[in-house]
Design an enzyme around this catalytic site. Structure first.
Site, mmCIF file in Angstrom:
data_model
loop_
_atom_site.group_PDB
_atom_site.id
_atom_site.type_symbol
_atom_site.label_atom_id
_atom_site.label_comp_id
_atom_site.label_asym_id
_atom_site.label_seq_id
_atom_site.Cartn_x
_atom_site.Cartn_y
_atom_site.Cartn_z
ATOM 1 N N ARG A 187 -25.273 -19.905 -18.831
ATOM 2 C CA ARG A 187 -26.306 -20.944 -19.005
ATOM 3 C C ARG A 187 -27.594 -20.324 -19.523
ATOM 4 O O ARG A 187 -28.283 -20.901 -20.364
ATOM 5 C CB ARG A 187 -26.523 -21.676 -17.683
ATOM 6 C CG ARG A 187 -25.322 -22.519 -17.267
ATOM 7 C CD ARG A 187 -25.405 -22.937 -15.809
ATOM 8 N NE ARG A 187 -26.597 -23.725 -15.546
ATOM 9 C CZ ARG A 187 -27.040 -24.022 -14.324
ATOM 10 N NH1 ARG A 187 -26.389 -23.586 -13.257
ATOM 11 N NH2 ARG A 187 -28.125 -24.753 -14.168
ATOM 12 N N CYS A 248 -35.420 -21.444 -13.090
ATOM 13 C CA CYS A 248 -33.990 -21.745 -13.137
ATOM 14 C C CYS A 248 -33.807 -23.020 -13.962
ATOM 15 O O CYS A 248 -34.409 -23.156 -15.024
ATOM 16 C CB CYS A 248 -33.412 -21.876 -11.717
ATOM 17 S SG CYS A 248 -34.245 -23.092 -10.678
ATOM 18 N N ARG A 249 -33.037 -23.958 -13.500
ATOM 19 C CA ARG A 249 -32.892 -25.245 -14.203
ATOM 20 C C ARG A 249 -33.923 -26.264 -13.714
ATOM 21 O O ARG A 249 -34.551 -26.959 -14.487
ATOM 22 C CB ARG A 249 -31.463 -25.756 -13.989
ATOM 23 C CG ARG A 249 -31.251 -27.276 -13.945
ATOM 24 C CD ARG A 249 -30.928 -27.923 -15.260
ATOM 25 N NE ARG A 249 -30.575 -29.335 -15.055
ATOM 26 C CZ ARG A 249 -29.347 -29.809 -15.026
ATOM 27 N NH1 ARG A 249 -28.328 -29.008 -15.175
ATOM 28 N NH2 ARG A 249 -29.121 -31.098 -14.852
ATOM 29 N N LYS A 250 -34.071 -26.363 -12.381
ATOM 30 C CA LYS A 250 -34.969 -27.372 -11.823
ATOM 31 C C LYS A 250 -35.780 -26.876 -10.635
ATOM 32 O O LYS A 250 -36.226 -27.661 -9.810
ATOM 33 C CB LYS A 250 -34.178 -28.624 -11.442
ATOM 34 C CG LYS A 250 -32.981 -28.375 -10.529
ATOM 35 C CD LYS A 250 -32.159 -29.666 -10.379
ATOM 36 C CE LYS A 250 -30.888 -29.417 -9.575
ATOM 37 N NZ LYS A 250 -30.056 -30.643 -9.472
ATOM 38 N N GLY A 251 -35.957 -25.563 -10.547
ATOM 39 C CA GLY A 251 -36.810 -25.026 -9.492
ATOM 40 C C GLY A 251 -36.139 -24.891 -8.148
ATOM 41 O O GLY A 251 -36.814 -24.739 -7.131
ATOM 42 N N VAL A 252 -34.810 -24.933 -8.104
ATOM 43 C CA VAL A 252 -34.089 -24.814 -6.836
ATOM 44 C C VAL A 252 -33.583 -23.387 -6.629
ATOM 45 O O VAL A 252 -34.026 -22.687 -5.718
ATOM 46 C CB VAL A 252 -32.924 -25.829 -6.754
ATOM 47 C CG1 VAL A 252 -32.067 -25.563 -5.512
ATOM 48 C CG2 VAL A 252 -33.487 -27.247 -6.692
ATOM 49 N N THR A 253 -32.654 -22.925 -7.472
ATOM 50 C CA THR A 253 -32.123 -21.576 -7.241
ATOM 51 C C THR A 253 -33.150 -20.490 -7.566
ATOM 52 O O THR A 253 -32.992 -19.348 -7.137
ATOM 53 C CB THR A 253 -30.822 -21.328 -8.024
ATOM 54 O OG1 THR A 253 -31.058 -21.436 -9.428
ATOM 55 C CG2 THR A 253 -29.748 -22.334 -7.610
ATOM 56 N N SER A 275 -39.274 -25.612 -14.369
ATOM 57 C CA SER A 275 -38.214 -24.719 -14.854
ATOM 58 C C SER A 275 -37.646 -25.153 -16.213
ATOM 59 O O SER A 275 -38.331 -25.773 -17.019
ATOM 60 C CB SER A 275 -37.134 -24.562 -13.779
ATOM 61 O OG SER A 275 -37.564 -23.641 -12.788
#
EC number: 2.8.1.1
Length: 297
Positions: A187, A248-253, A275
């Site tokens: 990704r 990351c993609r949305k600030g989670v991982t 992100s």
């Protein structure tokens, strides 16, 4: 020396089981199930209602966010966060323990750990090994809902732990912060699609370094040792003595990077909340790197 001064970011299943057994859960110690799964897979709230750590409340990350934002999983306002966690019986004096039921051992729990910290709350820990290992070790579960007495929580946004699109854009020129992306390599490179995404190509922010968050966890779902984590940062030439932004993609991982660095004695990693999702929709094309579409996402 620094690590000894930091609040413990991890608690063990054994410690939590003993706390449950000895009746320590209450205003001074609250447990949150922060599970979330992609639509069409598992149902987090349903699973919580079927079985959870005794005394745990369900933390719905879909409710505790900025629902007016066009971007994914953005932080709620100070007042919104304070109201939400106050209704879960959490005050500024509460030790909060967060877990989730992901098969990896931990997925969304570090996001909630970071949310508490970014709103000024330091006494928060992640359950090391998650619900996966809680079950594996035979600790008690219940279907009984938690009904804590509401509490008053005062939230104060710590802007040093939070970065905006504008700040990350400025950083491309100033390079004051190292930028680390926690998504899977495909990704990040743009060779694999973003899951469950419509109108979102994969790729990464120019200049960012890739450290997939899954690598911070053991096969059994526990956080790797501080020594192993520090060696991982060193191998990627990430200097933990210097400023760092996680994305990351949305600030989670990205919050897994913040947690791993914290365990290495660095408590000040900032998370780019919008992100890649926000970056893809807002940033100049030349700042989006991908191997999938001619070099630009």
């Amino acid at each position: 020396m620094v690590q000894q001064m930091l609040y413990r970011a991890l608690v063990s299943t054994k410690w939590l089981a003993e706390s449950v057994r000895s009746g320590k859960l209450g205003p001074g110690l609250r447990v949150l199930d922060a599970s979330w799964y992609s639509p069409g897979t598992r149902q987090a709230r349903k699973e919580y209602l079927e079985r959870h750590v005794p005394g745990a409340s369900f933390f719905d990350i879909e409710e505790c966010r900025d629902t007016a934002s066009p971007y994914e999983m953005m932080l709620p306002s100070e007042a919104g966060f304070a109201d939400y966690v106050g209704r879960l019986g959490i005050s500024n004096d509460t030790h909060v323990v967060v877990y989730d039921g992901d098969h990896l051992g931990s997925f969304y729990a570090p996001r909630v750990w970071w949310m508490f910290r970014v709103f000024g709350h330091r006494t928060v820990s992640v359950l090391n090994g998650g619900f996966r290992n809680w079950l594996k070790e035979g600790h008690p579960v219940t279907s009984e809902p938690s009904c804590p007495e509401p509490a008053v929580f005062k939230a104060t946004l710590d802007r040093s732990l939070f970065k905006t699109y504008e700040q990350v854009l400025e950083n491309l020129e100033s390079k004051r912060f190292q930028l680390v992306d926690s998504r899977a390599q495909g990704r990040y490179l743009g060779t694999e699609p973003e899951p469950d995404a419509v109108g979102l190509d994969s790729g990464h922010i120019r200049g960012s370094i890739n450290m997939p968050f899954m690598n911070f966890l053991t096969e059994d779902g526990f956080e790797k040792s501080p020594e192993e984590l520090c060696a991982m940062f060193q191998a990627k030439k990430v200097d933990l003595t210097q400023p760092l932004i996680a994305t990351c993609r949305k600030g989670v991982t990205a919050c897994h990077i913040a947690l791993a660095a914290y365990l290495c004695g660095k408590p000040d990693v900032a998370v780019y909340d919008g992100s890649w999702f926000e970056w893809f929709h807002r940033a100049p094309p030349e700042t989006r790197v991908s191997q999938g579409k001619g070099g630009k996402a």
